[in-house]
Structure formats: C-alpha cells, structure tokens
Write an enzyme that holds these catalytic residues in place. Structure first.
Site, short mmCIF file in Angstrom:
data_model
loop_
_atom_site.label_atom_id
_atom_site.label_comp_id
_atom_site.label_asym_id
_atom_site.label_seq_id
_atom_site.Cartn_x
_atom_site.Cartn_y
_atom_site.Cartn_z
N CYS A 1 -16.19 2.58 -20.19
CA CYS A 1 -17.55 2.44 -19.64
C CYS A 1 -18.25 1.19 -20.18
CB CYS A 1 -18.37 3.68 -19.94
SG CYS A 1 -17.60 5.18 -19.28
N GLU B 1 0.83 -1.21 0.00
CA GLU B 1 0.00 0.00 0.00
C GLU B 1 0.87 1.27 0.00
OE1 GLU B 1 -3.20 0.37 -0.45
OE2 GLU B 1 -3.37 -1.79 -0.68
S1 SF4 Z 1 -17.66 4.45 -13.22
FE1 SF4 Z 1 -18.86 5.48 -14.78
S2 SF4 Z 1 -17.39 6.75 -15.86
FE2 SF4 Z 1 -16.21 5.26 -14.71
S3 SF4 Z 1 -15.85 3.58 -16.16
FE3 SF4 Z 1 -17.68 3.11 -14.97
S4 SF4 Z 1 -19.36 3.84 -16.23
FE4 SF4 Z 1 -17.54 4.83 -16.97
#
Ligand code: SF4
Length: 355
Positions: A201, A38
């Site tokens: 995403c 860490e």
């Molecule tokens: S948290 Fe939201 S912005 Fe981040 S990768 Fe996942 S879908 Fe995309």
C-alpha cells in the site's frame, strides 16, 4: 473530482511511470499476439508464460499458421502450462477466425467474445489493447483491487455481486486514448502491488482513496468464499517399459489432459494381456499428487517391465517412444515428472530380482 476520474487517472499515471513496459506481448497492437498472451496468462504467472509465449510465436507466427497446425502440435507446445482446454480452444478459435472472419480478428469486444475460449474479460483486454475500445476487464486481480478500494464486502463469486462489480468496473473507464495504459495498469497493479497476501500500500497510487487501506482491512477483502475440501480421485498409471522405450496413450479429446499423451490409466492385470508382450515384473512406485482446480488426483504409478515393445498397439491410440522423445512430447506435468525419473527407476528395478 469524481471517483471515476481519480481512479483512472491515478492508474494511468502510475502505469506510465512504474508499470511494466517491456513484456514480450506489449508494445504491439497485433490482436493475435495480444490474444495469445491473454489466454496464456489466465491462471498462469508472467515469468512462466514468457518462454512458452516466445516458443509458441516462433512456431505459429500468425493466426493462419496456428489454424493450419494439427491440434497435437499445438498441445505439445502447451505441455507444462496446464489448463489444456485453453490450448484446444485457442486452436479452435484460430480456425473460426479463418473460416468465419476471413483471417481477421473481429474488432469489438462483443464480437471477440463470441469466439471459442474468449470470455468477457479477455475480449475486453484484447479490444482495449488492440483497438482502444472502452471495455472493462474483470479478472481475479481486478476484483481484488476493486473490492479493497471500494470496500466491497460481498462474496464476489455470487452472480449478483459479480454483476455489480462489472458495473463498477465499467463506470471507472477513462477515455479511449488512455484505455491501453489503464488496462495494463490495472493488471500490473493487481499482480505486483495489490497482491493477495501482502499488498504494498505504501507504493500504491490508489492508497489515498482506498477504503481497505484506510480502515486496515486489506486482509479481509475480498471476502473469502467458503470452499468445500477438494475431492480426491485415484488413478493407476502404467509405466510400461523395456528399459529403452515407454508406452504412451493419446487421451480422449474431452476430459482432463484431453488430447495429450499420458501413461495408460488402467489395471495392470486387465491391460497388459491385451498388448502381446512378455511381462517380466510389475512393481508399485511412490504415489504422486496433482492438484486440479476442482479435485486432487492421487496418482499410483506402476512400473511394468516388459522384454520388448508391445506387438499389438492400436495405431493413433497408443505409441511407443524412446525415453528422450517421450519426455519432449506433449505430456502433462506429472507424466513428465514420471518420465524424467523413469530411466533411473528402471535401472534401480533392474538391479533387483523380478517380483
Ligand atoms: S488498492 Fe488498496 S489495498 Fe491494494 S495496494 Fe492499493 S492501497 Fe493497498
């Protein structure tokens, strides 16, 4: 289903199926190994950390061996990883564990946080991985994920916004038995999917509930804090060498590169006469830039060719090392760069007449 159970369940399921499982600090509940990883992973990427982590563990296999080692040896193992206060704190923390806790790591995040160099998020990570404690992590990657999923458009460097984020992070925690997978999953997701520039995403387990993805605002979150341009400082480094060896100085414990070996930072005209050496020539080498978190250091190296090692060295403060040994010593990255080029620079300067 509640926000909490959706978020945590999605991360735990994803981590078990697609997260990282074979990093050298995983699959252990040993708090020493978890703590070391860490600390090394703060500000440093996984691929860079792995060889350092393995070498460090080979030399210091447990907290007792680390506490007993001279700090110079610890710094030499850290050389090149940067942010050297981490290494000094690591050593101090090992000594605190031996002296105050009988050689055993404390078993709660609150107690871990009282040790040198262990902040709230690091304490939580150690407690979650080693003991399954329900404690929230909140490093830069996790802040980015939370800001995007919940469309938090405040400057998270401000104390009030950070406090709210901590509350949010704590409200999302799963049951104790899922804490290790959840914490690892959140780290993996922030490092590999929800990256700063091009978040993946389409592969993200949080995509269905992520507001930033729904509103196509990923690139706007977290809001960038307005930063002043980093100030610049200049330093003259004296590369004092006879073509075989080089003079290095132990830097003071406090300040940048504290405790590491480096070139003397001084003006040649004032410094060289104190050494008891015959100076053949002094010439300027191309400058080097080194970026720290809060400033940029413009290094002005000067090659000082001397006929023999200095006779008036203050022991403990300065040392004269052969080129190869100097490059292996605990030196910061730009000093190592200069040391590596020194034999060639010396040879080139040797061809030209003394200035
Ligand atoms: S948290 Fe939201 S912005 Fe981040 S990768 Fe996942 S879908 Fe995309």
């Amino acid at each position: 289903m509640s926000e909490k159970s959706t978020f945590a369940a999605a991360i735990v399921a994803w981590q078990r199926q697609a997260g990282r499982h074979d990093l050298p600090w995983q699959n252990t509940r040993d708090p020493y190994r978890i703590w070391l990883s860490e600390i090394m992973l703060q500000q440093t990427q996984v691929a860079t950390v792995i060889p350092y982590y393995q070498r460090f563990l080979a030399s210091f296999p447990d907290v007792a061996s680390l506490a007993a080692a001279p700090v110079e040896r610890v710094l030499a193992h850290w050389a090149g990883l940067g942010y050297y206060a981490r290494a000094r704190n690591l050593h101090r923390c090992a000594q605190e564990i031996m002296a105050v806790h009988g050689g055993e790591f404390p078993r709660s995040a609150a107690q871990l946080q009282s040790l040198s160099g262990i902040g709230r998020s690091t304490a939580a990570a150690i407690a979650a991985f080693a003991y399954g404690e329900r404690a929230a992590i909140l490093d830069g990657n996790v802040k980015r994920v939370l800001c995007r999923v919940f469309a938090i458009a405040e400057d998270v460097s401000r104390a009030a916004a950070e406090r709210a984020l901590w509350q949010r992070a704590e409200s999302l925690l799963p049951a104790a038995e899922e804490m290790a997978s959840y914490t690892q999953g959140l780290m993996d997701l922030g490092a590999t999917l929800c990256t700063r520039r091009q978040p993946a995403c389409a592969r993200c387990p949080l995509a269905d509930s992520c507001v930033a993805q729904r509103e196509e605002r990923q690139h706007l979150l977290p809001v960038a804090r307005s930063r002043a341009k980093a100030p610049e400082r200049q330093a003259t480094f004296l590369l004092i060498s006879d073509g075989q060896g080089v003079l290095l100085e132990r830097r003071p414990a406090r300040g940048i590169w504290g405790g590491l070996l480096a070139f003397p930072e001084a003006e040649a005209a004032q410094f060289l006469p104190q050494l008891g050496v015959e100076v053949q020539a002094v010439c300027s080498l191309p400058p080097l830039r080194h970026v720290f978190t809060h400033f940029v250091l413009q290094i002005m190296p000067q090659l000082c060719r001397v006929s023999a090692p200095p006779s008036l060295l203050r022991e403990g403060e300065y040392c004269w090392l052969p080129f190869a040994a100097a490059a292996q010593a605990g030196v910061p990255a730009p000093v190592r760069t200069l040391l590596t080029s020194l034999p060639a620079v010396w040879a080139a300067a040797d061809q030209s007449p003394p200035a």
